[in-house]
Design an enzyme around this catalytic site. Structure first.
Site, PDB file in Angstrom:
ATOM      1  CG  ASP A 129     -10.411 -11.202 -11.730  1.00  0.00           C
ATOM      2  OD1 ASP A 129     -10.254 -12.343 -12.202  1.00  0.00           O
ATOM      3  OD2 ASP A 129      -9.819 -10.794 -10.719  1.00  0.00           O
ATOM      4  CD  GLU A 156     -12.415 -14.840  -9.982  1.00  0.00           C
ATOM      5  OE1 GLU A 156     -11.462 -15.567  -9.701  1.00  0.00           O
ATOM      6  OE2 GLU A 156     -12.454 -13.625  -9.669  1.00  0.00           O
TER       7      GLU A 156
END
Length: 387
Positions: A129, A156
């Site tokens: 993330d 991400e």
């Protein structure tokens, strides 16, 4: 993929692996917690109290007992204020969250050991993330210290034109999510889906791109389609699972009435288990169309697009090698016509229309069949689902 508490991971893996479900942990590796705002807003609603203990362990702004101290955080102690400034994006704090010094040998070792521990519990890979907030070289160094540095990672990285950090920078340690794919899906399903034929142009190479219709962020910020698009949302997921670009992820969440709405039944201290078939959980993965198209995706893997045809607007058809065939009707009217496929003669289950082969399509010796495709509907047949 949702975050699974470590104590639950072995049971989750044991349940998933027999069904060939791989467990990819979602980990925000670099950020610790922030405490200077009293209560920190959670991404999906509610506010979390920020105090001196979490899980029974005391901590302060620069001291996390037994793990990290002042020297283990970056020198920048302020929040990011300029997202066009690479130094700020990768060294300052994201919404008051402490920022680990990932250039440090000690920090890299601790993070690599943490990943190794999760792999030992059965994790197959990780969605990293907010990767853009960590220099790509630091992530490569961390991964190289894992026992198995070839474990799957997907980053991400929300890339956009003009930003200093782009998804392609992170391919040295894993795949990257291609947010422009979701943006184009939204644009084309609101315009003309004939343009989907070129959806891979100008994006990450297919073998390194993670693609999706929406995720937990984009479904709320207007960047992508979401479940509220109804039949068009189902169509977009049908395309996602039938087109040979990237590694697709189907997002499953819950209904929301505002951007800060939390999960159904959630409190400040607990989130109940999702309940499919009742309540507000979308359970996208259980929809007939999605289940059918996962089978389609697996059946046509490795084949190229054949027999492309479009009406110049919002009706498109295409084959995948000689193994599958899809029709997408992004119009408000049903369409009846004959379609030429690359498939062998035979009777096939329409895997979008039903889960029990109650809807069949018969292809003749020349590859043709006739069918009516519903308004904002689809049709999909493949060689592994015969009638």
């Amino acid at each position: 993929m949702d975050v699974v508490p470590a104590r639950q991971l072995p049971d989750r893996v044991q349940a998933g692996h027999p069904r060939r479900v791989r467990e990819h942990g979602r980990r925000l590796r670099r950020r610790r917690c922030g405490r200077d705002r009293g209560r920190r807003r959670e991404p999906h609603g509610g506010r979390r109290p920020v105090g001196d203990r979490r899980g029974g362990n005391p901590y302060s702004d620069d001291n996390f007992t037994g793990t990290y101290g002042y020297q283990d955080f970056n020198d920048c102690r302020t929040d990011i204020s300029d997202y066009t400034n690479r130094y700020q994006v990768q060294n300052c704090r994201l919404v008051a969250l402490q920022d680990l010094r990932t250039g440090s040998d000690y920090v890299r070792g601790r993070l690599a050991a943490y990943f190794d521990d999760l792999v030992s519990l059965g994790a197959d890979g990780f969605r990293i993330d907010a990767s853009k907030h960590v220099p790509a070289s630091d992530l490569e160094a961390i991964k190289s210290r894992m026992r198995n540095p070839n474990v799957f990672w997907v980053h991400e990285v929300i890339g956009a034109a003009g930003e200093p950090v782009q998804p392609s920078e992170y391919l040295g340690s894993g795949d990257s999510h291609e947010f422009n794919y979701a943006r184009q899906l939204k644009h084309d399903f609101d315009g003309q889906i004939k343009n989907l034929r070129f959806i891979g142009d100008g994006k990450l190479q297919s073998g390194r791109a993670g693609v999706f219709v929406d995720n937990h962020d984009t479904e709320r910020n207007g960047e992508s389609m979401n479940y509220k698009w109804g039949a068009k949302y189902v169509l977009a997921n049908t395309f996602l699972l039938s087109w040979p670009y990237g590694s697709p992820t189907v997002y499953s969440g819950y209904e929301f009435s505002n951007n800060d709405a939390g999960a159904p039944g959630a409190t400040e201290t607990a989130v109940p288990d999702a309940t499919c078939g009742a309540g507000r959980w979308t359970c996208t993965q259980r929809w007939t169309e999605i289940r059918g198209m996962v089978g389609f995706h697996n059946a046509v893997a490795g084949t190229a697009v054949t027999n492309w045809w479009d009406d110049g607007g919002n009706l498109i058809t295409y084959g995948r090698g000689n193994r599958g065939y899809v029709v997408l009707n992004n119009t408000a009217s049903a369409v009846q016509r004959s379609f030429q496929t690359p498939l062998p003669a035979g009777t096939y289950c329409d895997v979008v229309a039903s889960s029990n082969c109650s809807v069949k399509r018969t292809v003749n010796a020349d590859g043709w069949f006739t069918a009516t495709v519903p308004a904002y509907g689809a049709l999909a047949i493949h060689v592994n689902a015969r009638g």
